[in-house]
Design an enzyme around this catalytic site. Sequence first.
Site, short mmCIF file in Angstrom:
data_model
loop_
_atom_site.label_atom_id
_atom_site.label_comp_id
_atom_site.label_asym_id
_atom_site.label_seq_id
_atom_site.Cartn_x
_atom_site.Cartn_y
_atom_site.Cartn_z
N CYS A 217 9.04 61.84 28.61
CA CYS A 217 10.14 61.75 27.64
C CYS A 217 9.71 62.41 26.33
O CYS A 217 8.71 62.01 25.73
CB CYS A 217 10.53 60.29 27.38
SG CYS A 217 11.79 60.17 26.11
N ILE B 275 11.76 69.21 36.59
CA ILE B 275 11.18 69.04 35.28
C ILE B 275 12.02 68.07 34.45
O ILE B 275 13.24 67.96 34.65
CB ILE B 275 11.11 70.41 34.51
CG1 ILE B 275 12.48 71.02 34.36
CG2 ILE B 275 10.16 71.33 35.16
CD1 ILE B 275 12.54 72.27 33.46
N THR C 283 13.12 67.38 30.38
CA THR C 283 13.77 68.34 29.49
C THR C 283 12.76 69.16 28.68
O THR C 283 11.62 68.75 28.46
CB THR C 283 14.71 67.61 28.52
OG1 THR C 283 13.97 66.57 27.88
CG2 THR C 283 15.89 67.02 29.25
N GLY D 86 16.54 70.08 37.11
CA GLY D 86 16.64 70.93 35.92
C GLY D 86 17.78 71.92 36.11
O GLY D 86 17.60 72.94 36.77
C1 SIN Z 1 15.60 59.65 26.42
O1 SIN Z 1 15.92 58.46 26.61
O2 SIN Z 1 15.28 60.05 25.29
C2 SIN Z 1 15.60 60.62 27.55
C3 SIN Z 1 14.61 60.25 28.58
C4 SIN Z 1 13.70 61.37 28.95
O3 SIN Z 1 13.92 62.52 28.56
O4 SIN Z 1 12.72 61.12 29.64
#
Ligand code: SIN
Length: 303
Positions: free
Chosen positions: A131, A192, A194, A244
């Site tokens: 994350c 993947i 993000t 992705g």
């Molecule tokens: C998030 O809750 O910020 C997204 C979760 C992630 O990108 O792993």
Amino acid sequence: MGRLSVDLCGVTLDNPVIPASGAFGYGYEFAELYDINCLGTFSFKGTTLLPRFGNPTPRIAETPAGMLNSVGLQNPGVEKVISEELPKLKKVFHKPVMANVSGFSAEEYAKTCELLDQEEQVGWLEVNVSCPNVHGGGMSFGTDPQAAASVVRAVKAVTKKPVILKLTPNVTDIAAVAVACEEAGADGLSLINTLLGMRLDLRTRKPILANVMGGLSGPAVFPVALRMVYQVSKAVSIPVVGMGGVSSASDVIEMMLAGATAVEIGAANLTDPFACKRIIDELPAEMDRLGIDRLSEIIGGGH
Ligand code: SIN
């Protein structure tokens, strides 16, 4: 096994289509729209040991062919997920579900996984070391092969369920992280998560996202994801779940040719809540068009 079915870490999926964590809630919300038992499985909202309010708003920014999010792992905490969310899910979904887990220390990951290990419906633990929207946890484990391996070891010590590490693309060599996870005992990998990005508001000249940066997803990232799935699946012998920017049956097939055993779909659910059902419905005709008899036969066929 039907022509769409695949085996993910010893569990048979009717098809390889899996709504990704964060894009499908705890599942029962989508069951109001269609029968979600058509899915291979789905990965539920990222869950932490304690409840999290998430990041300040705005948390979402649009981009060409994609979006940025900085949600910050908002969730009710594992105890409420077990006592309130999973019983609601069980009424509408009759297959094993993938539990997505985040944390801020190896011990915290392990404690959350230990609690979810008791849940019969949890078929896989997807351990999110990627994350990009929180400090001191998430991606800070996934950018360091040894830190990622320490999370794998801690989690493997408390569960017999398959453990799938969700990897970040925000590294120079994702294969090195993948190999470290495999050597530490991971049963599979998903990738993947993000790509770290940002946007500025031209009128205020300030970042659009309150957290300044966020994670980019959507069709814009598909070629990057495909490249990483290809690299990782060549480097390891455990199953890889590709994701992705996937938004069509042909994207699913391309991901599988790159080496994915199954395919997660995230952002597409946000623009079309029926995206996963549509893709599953379209797969047989796309397979016929491409001369594919069974999907399981094409995994890694592009190597
Ligand atoms: C998030 O809750 O910020 C997204 C979760 C992630 O990108 O792993």
